[in-house]
Scaffold this motif. Structure first.
Motif, PDB file in Angstrom:
ATOM      1  N   GLN A   5       0.798  -1.222   0.000  1.00  0.00           N
ATOM      2  CA  GLN A   5       0.000   0.000   0.000  1.00  0.00           C
ATOM      3  C   GLN A   5       0.836   1.280   0.000  1.00  0.00           C
ATOM      4  O   GLN A   5       0.286   2.378   0.018  1.00  0.00           O
ATOM      5  CB  GLN A   5      -0.936  -0.006   1.208  1.00  0.00           C
ATOM      6  N   SER A   6       2.166   1.125  -0.025  1.00  0.00           N
ATOM      7  CA  SER A   6       3.023   2.310  -0.028  1.00  0.00           C
ATOM      8  C   SER A   6       2.803   3.111  -1.311  1.00  0.00           C
ATOM      9  O   SER A   6       2.683   2.548  -2.403  1.00  0.00           O
ATOM     10  CB  SER A   6       4.498   1.906   0.078  1.00  0.00           C
ATOM     11  N   LYS A   7       2.764   4.434  -1.179  1.00  0.00           N
ATOM     12  CA  LYS A   7       2.505   5.293  -2.328  1.00  0.00           C
ATOM     13  C   LYS A   7       3.698   5.377  -3.276  1.00  0.00           C
ATOM     14  O   LYS A   7       3.533   5.704  -4.445  1.00  0.00           O
ATOM     15  CB  LYS A   7       2.114   6.693  -1.846  1.00  0.00           C
ATOM     16  N   GLN A   8       4.889   5.109  -2.775  1.00  0.00           N
ATOM     17  CA  GLN A   8       6.067   5.150  -3.653  1.00  0.00           C
ATOM     18  C   GLN A   8       7.048   4.047  -3.235  1.00  0.00           C
ATOM     19  O   GLN A   8       7.153   3.704  -2.055  1.00  0.00           O
ATOM     20  CB  GLN A   8       6.718   6.529  -3.635  1.00  0.00           C
ATOM     21  N   PRO A   9       7.783   3.479  -4.223  1.00  0.00           N
ATOM     22  CA  PRO A   9       8.628   2.316  -3.968  1.00  0.00           C
ATOM     23  C   PRO A   9      10.097   2.637  -3.699  1.00  0.00           C
ATOM     24  O   PRO A   9      10.931   1.733  -3.680  1.00  0.00           O
ATOM     25  CB  PRO A   9       8.498   1.534  -5.274  1.00  0.00           C
ATOM     26  N   ILE A  10      10.428   3.912  -3.497  1.00  0.00           N
ATOM     27  CA  ILE A  10      11.822   4.291  -3.281  1.00  0.00           C
ATOM     28  C   ILE A  10      12.219   4.029  -1.821  1.00  0.00           C
ATOM     29  O   ILE A  10      11.566   4.504  -0.895  1.00  0.00           O
ATOM     30  CB  ILE A  10      12.065   5.779  -3.615  1.00  0.00           C
ATOM     31  N   ARG A  11      13.296   3.259  -1.643  1.00  0.00           N
ATOM     32  CA  ARG A  11      13.851   3.008  -0.323  1.00  0.00           C
ATOM     33  C   ARG A  11      15.375   3.053  -0.418  1.00  0.00           C
ATOM     34  O   ARG A  11      15.948   2.885  -1.502  1.00  0.00           O
ATOM     35  CB  ARG A  11      13.414   1.641   0.222  1.00  0.00           C
ATOM     36  N   GLN A  12      16.025   3.276   0.718  1.00  0.00           N
ATOM     37  CA  GLN A  12      17.485   3.327   0.744  1.00  0.00           C
ATOM     38  C   GLN A  12      18.023   2.235   1.659  1.00  0.00           C
ATOM     39  O   GLN A  12      17.790   2.254   2.878  1.00  0.00           O
ATOM     40  CB  GLN A  12      17.985   4.680   1.235  1.00  0.00           C
ATOM     41  N   ILE A  13      18.719   1.275   1.060  1.00  0.00           N
ATOM     42  CA  ILE A  13      19.371   0.228   1.847  1.00  0.00           C
ATOM     43  C   ILE A  13      20.757   0.720   2.244  1.00  0.00           C
ATOM     44  O   ILE A  13      21.578   1.077   1.396  1.00  0.00           O
ATOM     45  CB  ILE A  13      19.464  -1.091   1.053  1.00  0.00           C
ATOM     46  N   GLN A  14      21.004   0.721   3.543  1.00  0.00           N
ATOM     47  CA  GLN A  14      22.259   1.254   4.071  1.00  0.00           C
ATOM     48  C   GLN A  14      23.320   0.178   4.267  1.00  0.00           C
ATOM     49  O   GLN A  14      24.506   0.412   4.028  1.00  0.00           O
ATOM     50  CB  GLN A  14      21.972   1.982   5.395  1.00  0.00           C
ATOM     51  N   GLU A  15      22.896  -0.986   4.708  1.00  0.00           N
ATOM     52  CA  GLU A  15      23.817  -2.110   4.905  1.00  0.00           C
ATOM     53  C   GLU A  15      23.112  -3.388   4.461  1.00  0.00           C
ATOM     54  O   GLU A  15      21.924  -3.580   4.740  1.00  0.00           O
ATOM     55  CB  GLU A  15      24.237  -2.242   6.372  1.00  0.00           C
ATOM     56  N   ILE A  16      23.862  -4.273   3.790  1.00  0.00           N
ATOM     57  CA  ILE A  16      23.281  -5.531   3.336  1.00  0.00           C
ATOM     58  C   ILE A  16      24.402  -6.560   3.192  1.00  0.00           C
ATOM     59  O   ILE A  16      25.477  -6.254   2.662  1.00  0.00           O
ATOM     60  CB  ILE A  16      22.506  -5.344   2.013  1.00  0.00           C
ATOM     61  N   SER A  17      24.185  -7.763   3.723  1.00  0.00           N
ATOM     62  CA  SER A  17      25.239  -8.770   3.672  1.00  0.00           C
ATOM     63  C   SER A  17      24.650 -10.169   3.766  1.00  0.00           C
ATOM     64  O   SER A  17      23.533 -10.366   4.279  1.00  0.00           O
ATOM     65  CB  SER A  17      26.243  -8.572   4.825  1.00  0.00           C
ATOM     66  N   VAL A  18      25.414 -11.134   3.258  1.00  0.00           N
ATOM     67  CA  VAL A  18      25.104 -12.551   3.410  1.00  0.00           C
ATOM     68  C   VAL A  18      26.365 -13.235   3.918  1.00  0.00           C
ATOM     69  O   VAL A  18      27.436 -13.110   3.304  1.00  0.00           O
ATOM     70  CB  VAL A  18      24.662 -13.208   2.086  1.00  0.00           C
ATOM     71  N   ARG A  19      26.247 -13.935   5.037  1.00  0.00           N
ATOM     72  CA  ARG A  19      27.388 -14.613   5.645  1.00  0.00           C
ATOM     73  C   ARG A  19      26.989 -16.030   6.049  1.00  0.00           C
ATOM     74  O   ARG A  19      25.809 -16.321   6.234  1.00  0.00           O
ATOM     75  CB  ARG A  19      27.871 -13.851   6.880  1.00  0.00           C
ATOM     76  N   ARG A  20      27.994 -16.877   6.185  1.00  0.00           N
ATOM     77  CA  ARG A  20      27.754 -18.249   6.638  1.00  0.00           C
ATOM     78  C   ARG A  20      28.356 -18.449   8.028  1.00  0.00           C
ATOM     79  O   ARG A  20      29.499 -18.055   8.280  1.00  0.00           O
ATOM     80  CB  ARG A  20      28.349 -19.266   5.668  1.00  0.00           C
ATOM     81  N   PHE A  21      27.579 -19.079   8.883  1.00  0.00           N
ATOM     82  CA  PHE A  21      28.043 -19.485  10.208  1.00  0.00           C
ATOM     83  C   PHE A  21      27.756 -20.978  10.340  1.00  0.00           C
ATOM     84  O   PHE A  21      26.675 -21.380  10.798  1.00  0.00           O
ATOM     85  CB  PHE A  21      27.332 -18.700  11.303  1.00  0.00           C
ATOM     86  N   GLY A  22      28.710 -21.799   9.901  1.00  0.00           N
ATOM     87  CA  GLY A  22      28.484 -23.239   9.911  1.00  0.00           C
ATOM     88  C   GLY A  22      27.381 -23.623   8.946  1.00  0.00           C
ATOM     89  O   GLY A  22      27.476 -23.364   7.740  1.00  0.00           O
TER      90      GLY A  22
END
Length: 256
Positions: free
Chosen positions: A161-178
């Protein structure tokens, strides 16, 4: 008096945070508990409305009450009235200018996948499961295309329902722990199903079914039909919220 609170909950038994007509919600359970302690009707407002089955490690809510209760009395009283799958972690009096949602600078989510041949028995409501090997390095590389400010129309649900789709991702990561592949993301805001739709793209990349560059192609298409299927809610948790330091919540809202 306005109070801010931290909530931890297992979302597997709820139709999300927000009050729903078709089933139990975290909001209703929480308002009922606060009302019993305040001895008057209490309405709560949250930092981020989690979906059906999604958990929270440190959701933030606020409510107003003139009831004469100490922060400790609120904490102990409300926790005694809440169901066992919801806990209040802390309570703090705040300025009336504070709003759990609108004062937030950023929100963080974490998504955990158990990556092994055998499904989980313990923690199955907090873990997604993928039996085939995932390449977390490819997933991390693909995720970097999402960092920064973008139009995330391709990664939100058709019911958003958001009126606009603009967002700002500041940090993003994929890591493995076992055996755990962990996805972490922090943004100024999220669209409906945005995190689960991102995972719906990263998992095929990790499996080798799509290229790393496919993530960029999906993003630039601005077309939901070009993205992968929505990943399961199991494994997704609302992690934390950041607020301006003037509200004095840095010591209770910061989670590693």
């Amino acid at each position: 008096m306005r109070y801010a609170c931290g909530l931890e909950y297992d979302g597997s038994g709820y139709q999300g945070f927000q009050t729903q007509k078709n089933g139990p919600s975290v909001q209703v359970a929480t308002e009922k508990a606060f009302t019993s302690v305040a001895a008057h009707d209490v309405q709560v407002f949250c930092a981020g409305r989690t979906d059906t089955g999604v958990n929270a490690l440190s959701q933030v809510i606020h409510f107003d009450s003139d009831a004469k209760r100490s922060e400790r009395q609120w904490l102990l009283g409300v926790n005694s009235a809440l169901p066992r799958d919801i806990s209040v972690l802390w309570v703090r009096a705040v300025d009336t200018a504070f709003h759990a949602r609108f004062s937030a600078l950023s929100r963080s989510y974490v998504y955990k996948i158990l990556n092994r041949a055998v499904r989980p028995a313990i923690g199955r409501q907090q873990l997604s499961w993928e039996l085939k090997p995932l390449d977390e390095k490819k997933m991390h590389a693909a995720a970097q295309y999402l960092k920064g400010e973008h139009d995330f129309n391709a990664l939100r649900s058709s019911q958003c329902q958001s009126k606009q789709p603009i967002r700002q991702i500041q940090e993003i990561s994929v890591r493995r722990f076992g055996e755990i592949v962990q996805f972490d993301v922090t943004a100024n805001g999220f669209l409906h199903h945005m995190v689960r739709n991102i995972m719906g793209c990263l998992i095929p990349i990790g499996l080798g079914d799509q290229s790393i560059e496919w993530m960029q192609q999906v993003l630039e298409s601005k077309d939901r039909k070009q993205a992968g299927i929505t990943a399961s809610p199991q494994g997704l948790s609302f992690k934390s919220v950041q607020y301006p330091s003037k509200f004095g919540l840095d010591d209770v809202t910061h989670i590693q």
